[in-house]
Design a protein around this motif. Structure first.
Motif, PDB file in Angstrom:
ATOM      1  N   SER A 361       0.917  -1.143  -0.093  1.00 56.48           N
ATOM      2  CA  SER A 361      -0.020   0.032   0.102  1.00 56.48           C
ATOM      3  C   SER A 361       0.903   1.091  -0.274  1.00 56.48           C
ATOM      4  O   SER A 361       2.209   1.194   0.413  1.00 56.48           O
ATOM      5  N   LEU A 362       0.413   2.339  -0.460  1.00 56.61           N
ATOM      6  CA  LEU A 362       0.865   3.620  -0.464  1.00 56.61           C
ATOM      7  C   LEU A 362      -0.072   4.671  -0.037  1.00 56.61           C
ATOM      8  O   LEU A 362      -1.270   4.740  -0.800  1.00 56.61           O
ATOM      9  N   VAL A 363       0.393   5.442   0.688  1.00 56.56           N
ATOM     10  CA  VAL A 363      -0.411   6.766   1.079  1.00 56.56           C
ATOM     11  C   VAL A 363       0.429   8.025   0.627  1.00 56.56           C
ATOM     12  O   VAL A 363       1.665   8.198   0.928  1.00 56.56           O
ATOM     13  N   MET A 364      -0.263   8.904   0.030  1.00 61.13           N
ATOM     14  CA  MET A 364       0.054   9.868  -0.719  1.00 61.13           C
ATOM     15  C   MET A 364      -0.282  11.335   0.468  1.00 61.13           C
ATOM     16  O   MET A 364      -1.599  11.249   0.388  1.00 61.13           O
ATOM     17  N   PHE A 412       4.388  14.437   1.213  1.00 62.61           N
ATOM     18  CA  PHE A 412       5.042  13.123   1.973  1.00 62.61           C
ATOM     19  C   PHE A 412       4.167  11.898   1.539  1.00 62.61           C
ATOM     20  O   PHE A 412       3.302  11.680   0.761  1.00 62.61           O
ATOM     21  N   ALA A 413       4.808  10.746   1.810  1.00 66.50           N
ATOM     22  CA  ALA A 413       4.400   9.497   1.272  1.00 66.50           C
ATOM     23  C   ALA A 413       4.843   8.434   2.418  1.00 66.50           C
ATOM     24  O   ALA A 413       5.715   8.468   2.980  1.00 66.50           O
ATOM     25  N   ILE A 414       3.948   7.406   2.254  1.00 67.20           N
ATOM     26  CA  ILE A 414       4.322   6.379   3.411  1.00 67.20           C
ATOM     27  C   ILE A 414       3.981   4.979   2.561  1.00 67.20           C
ATOM     28  O   ILE A 414       2.755   4.671   1.880  1.00 67.20           O
ATOM     29  N   ILE A 415       5.165   4.268   2.535  1.00 68.75           N
ATOM     30  CA  ILE A 415       5.047   3.027   1.993  1.00 68.75           C
ATOM     31  C   ILE A 415       4.799   1.766   2.976  1.00 68.75           C
ATOM     32  O   ILE A 415       5.707   1.840   4.063  1.00 68.75           O
ATOM     33  N   ALA A 470       4.834   0.745 -10.295  1.00 65.47           N
ATOM     34  CA  ALA A 470       5.017   1.951  -9.483  1.00 65.47           C
ATOM     35  C   ALA A 470       4.437   3.150  -9.756  1.00 65.47           C
ATOM     36  O   ALA A 470       3.797   3.766  -8.900  1.00 65.47           O
ATOM     37  N   GLU A 471       4.439   3.445 -11.116  1.00 69.62           N
ATOM     38  CA  GLU A 471       3.667   4.768 -11.399  1.00 69.62           C
ATOM     39  C   GLU A 471       2.155   4.555 -11.142  1.00 69.62           C
ATOM     40  O   GLU A 471       1.423   5.569 -10.920  1.00 69.62           O
ATOM     41  N   GLN A 472       1.657   3.287 -11.593  1.00 66.72           N
ATOM     42  CA  GLN A 472       0.254   3.192 -11.288  1.00 66.72           C
ATOM     43  C   GLN A 472      -0.083   3.146  -9.866  1.00 66.72           C
ATOM     44  O   GLN A 472      -1.232   3.894  -9.635  1.00 66.72           O
ATOM     45  N   LEU A 473       0.686   2.780  -8.830  1.00 65.74           N
ATOM     46  CA  LEU A 473       0.280   2.680  -7.428  1.00 65.74           C
ATOM     47  C   LEU A 473       0.344   4.294  -6.915  1.00 65.74           C
ATOM     48  O   LEU A 473      -0.513   4.667  -6.347  1.00 65.74           O
ATOM     49  N   LYS A 474       1.275   5.063  -7.489  1.00 61.53           N
ATOM     50  CA  LYS A 474       1.401   6.352  -7.223  1.00 61.53           C
ATOM     51  C   LYS A 474       0.193   7.007  -7.735  1.00 61.53           C
ATOM     52  O   LYS A 474      -0.377   7.949  -7.115  1.00 61.53           O
ATOM     53  N   LYS A 475      -0.067   7.137  -9.192  1.00 60.95           N
ATOM     54  CA  LYS A 475      -1.224   7.759  -9.552  1.00 60.95           C
ATOM     55  C   LYS A 475      -2.639   7.344  -8.681  1.00 60.95           C
ATOM     56  O   LYS A 475      -3.526   8.386  -8.686  1.00 60.95           O
TER      57      LYS A 475
END
Length: 496
Positions: A361-364, A412-415, A470-475
């Motif tokens: 999971s990724l939190v932006m 910020f981001a949380i991986i 990676a780009e998919q998850l960030k988008k």
């Protein structure tokens, strides 16, 4: 014996090197303190000088307004202007101009017939701005005496609030020239009085053609004043290219900056002269030890010497590489992982997800209305806000392997490896609450609470080994973030 001579030589070098370095650092530190203290002292002197002029000008305007909207100058008023001018050594003159720029009153003995100051920059500014606050302008040459003066002016309004003229006080540049000449400084040391718009009012020891020069390319305006209103730093002067140890201070009441600079080369020469005898004595001792060591160690084989040298160089390079790698992966302001480390960890997390089949999971995260915060409170407060938010975010994650990174600016981001979207939602909402709990005031935010808040968006996937994951998850997380902002900010939002 060889080891003893080597250790003794290195010890002598280290002790003397440390002593010289410590002496140099102490000398530079003292000059930094001297420069800062001198600039602060001169800033206080300048503020007092302009405050006296400010009070005198305000009193003259008050007396003039008591006489009615025509701002007529009586002989009694002119006499009072002359008396007020005589009380202040820095004051060149007091003047009043009507709406056409014609002279109504002057503290001097000469008033030009039909002369007009309507072309002066300060007159044009007051005519086109309703602001009645004090204006300190760039240096001009007086039309009555030919002296270089600093104009200090206020707008005059009639009873309907319309422009009715300008009241002007002029401050002598020679007043600061004389005051700065009292200080015993080197030939290349400087003292300067500068407007906040970066134009020079007076800089010792430069000639008068420097007055009015714009210093916006100087590190003083490009970096130092953005970080603090007073301080010290070393930079190359934009006027003559000389490197100096500078102290600077911004006046609290008026848009002026005072600088004091000491020539770094001259500081170095004085330091070297003061330490020359000690250096020569220790050099003689070192040469004696080195001579004995050479007679002994020249018997050592070339291969051994080369091996020692290579080992030393290798260790140094290893330490440098380790240091560079560490610096390259950490954000200098917040201490969090930087963008480079974020990208690397995200790729590692996707590889782990591909191998284990567990989600990642990724939190932006974005600070709400942060540009307004900077505009309202300044960049120093903005940096402190970023550090506080980073601390709150770091305390919001509780599992080993979760990484908080500064993505860029106020983002910020949380991986979170091995974490599904439902768990990412909990972490994102916890982060939003943690920042709210800081209670940092933010009067210009659009959030009703009037404090610094964040918006968060999260997403999750199980890697299938595709190159653009990676780009998919960030988008995905970024779209959720902007949906949270559109929904009113100060909240966390998941994928649609």
């Amino acid at each position: 014996m060889a080891v003893f001579l080597l250790v003794t030589s290195l010890f002598v070098i280290a002790i003397n090197g440390w002593s010289l370095w410590n002496s140099w650092q102490q000398t530079v530190g003292e000059k930094n303190d001297d420069a800062r203290n001198l600039s602060v002292s001169l800033a206080k002197q300048a503020e007092d000088a302009f405050l006296q002029v400010d009070i005198t000008l305000a009193d003259a305007v008050r007396q003039l307004r008591q006489r009615g909207n025509d701002y007529a100058a009586t002989p009694e008023f002119l006499r009072q202007l002359k008396e007020q001018q005589g009380k202040l050594p820095q004051l060149h003159g007091l003047f009043v101009y009507d709406v056409q720029g014609h002279w109504i009153a002057s503290s001097g003995n000469f008033v030009p017939t039909n002369a007009s100051n309507a072309d002066r920059a300060y007159f044009i500014w007051h005519r086109t701005h309703n602001d009645t606050n004090l204006l300190i302008g760039r240096v001009i040459r007086s039309r009555s005496t030919g002296d270089l003066v600093i104009p200090v002016s206020v707008r005059l309004n009639d009873s309907q609030g319309h422009f009715a003229g300008v009241a002007l006080a002029t401050v002598r540049v020679d007043y600061f020239r004389q005051h700065y000449s009292y200080f015993a400084l080197g030939n290349k040391d400087t003292l300067g009085l500068i407007l906040a718009d970066a134009s020079a009012l007076y800089i010792r020891p430069f000639p008068d053609n420097v007055i009015g020069r714009t210093l916006s390319t100087s590190p003083l305006f490009k970096t130092e004043l953005k970080a603090a209103s007073s301080g010290n730093a070393t930079w190359r002067s934009s006027l003559d290219g000389i490197v100096r140890v500078f102290g600077y201070a911004r006046l609290e009441r008026y848009p002026l900056i005072v600088t004091a600079g000491y020539d770094l080369d001259n500081i170095r020469r004085e330091w070297m002269a003061a330490n020359l005898i000690n250096v020569l004595l220790n050099l003689a001792l070192l040469l004696a030890i080195a001579g004995m060591g050479f007679l002994l160690l020249r018997q050592v084989g070339t291969n051994v010497r080369n091996q020692i040298e290579l080992t030393y160089v290798r260790d140094e390079l290893t330490n440098i590489n380790h240091t560079l790698q560490s610096l390259a992966l950490v954000d200098g302001l917040t201490g969090l992982a930087n963008r480079r480390q974020f990208d690397a960890l995200l790729e590692q997390g996707l590889l782990r997800s591909l191998k284990t089949g567990d989600p990642i999971s990724l939190v932006m995260i974005d600070i709400d209305c942060f540009k307004r915060f900077n505009d309202t409170y300044g960049h120093v407060a903005g940096d402190e806000c970023l550090q506080d938010v980073a601390w709150a975010l770091k305390n919001s994650v509780h599992f080993h392997g979760d990484v908080v990174a500064r993505y860029g600016g106020e983002e910020f981001a949380i991986i979170m490896p091995n974490t599904a979207a439902s768990e990412a939602k909990i972490v994102a909402e916890r982060a939003v609450r943690a920042v709210m709990d800081l209670g940092i005031a933010h009067e210009s935010t659009e959030v009703p609470e009037g404090i610094v808040t964040i918006s968060a968006g999260y997403g999750a996937l199980v890697s299938e080994g595709k190159p653009a994951e990676a780009e998919q998850l960030k988008k995905e997380a970024d779209r959720a973030l902007y949906q949270a902002k559109r929904n009113g900010r100060n909240r966390a939002n998941g994928p649609a």
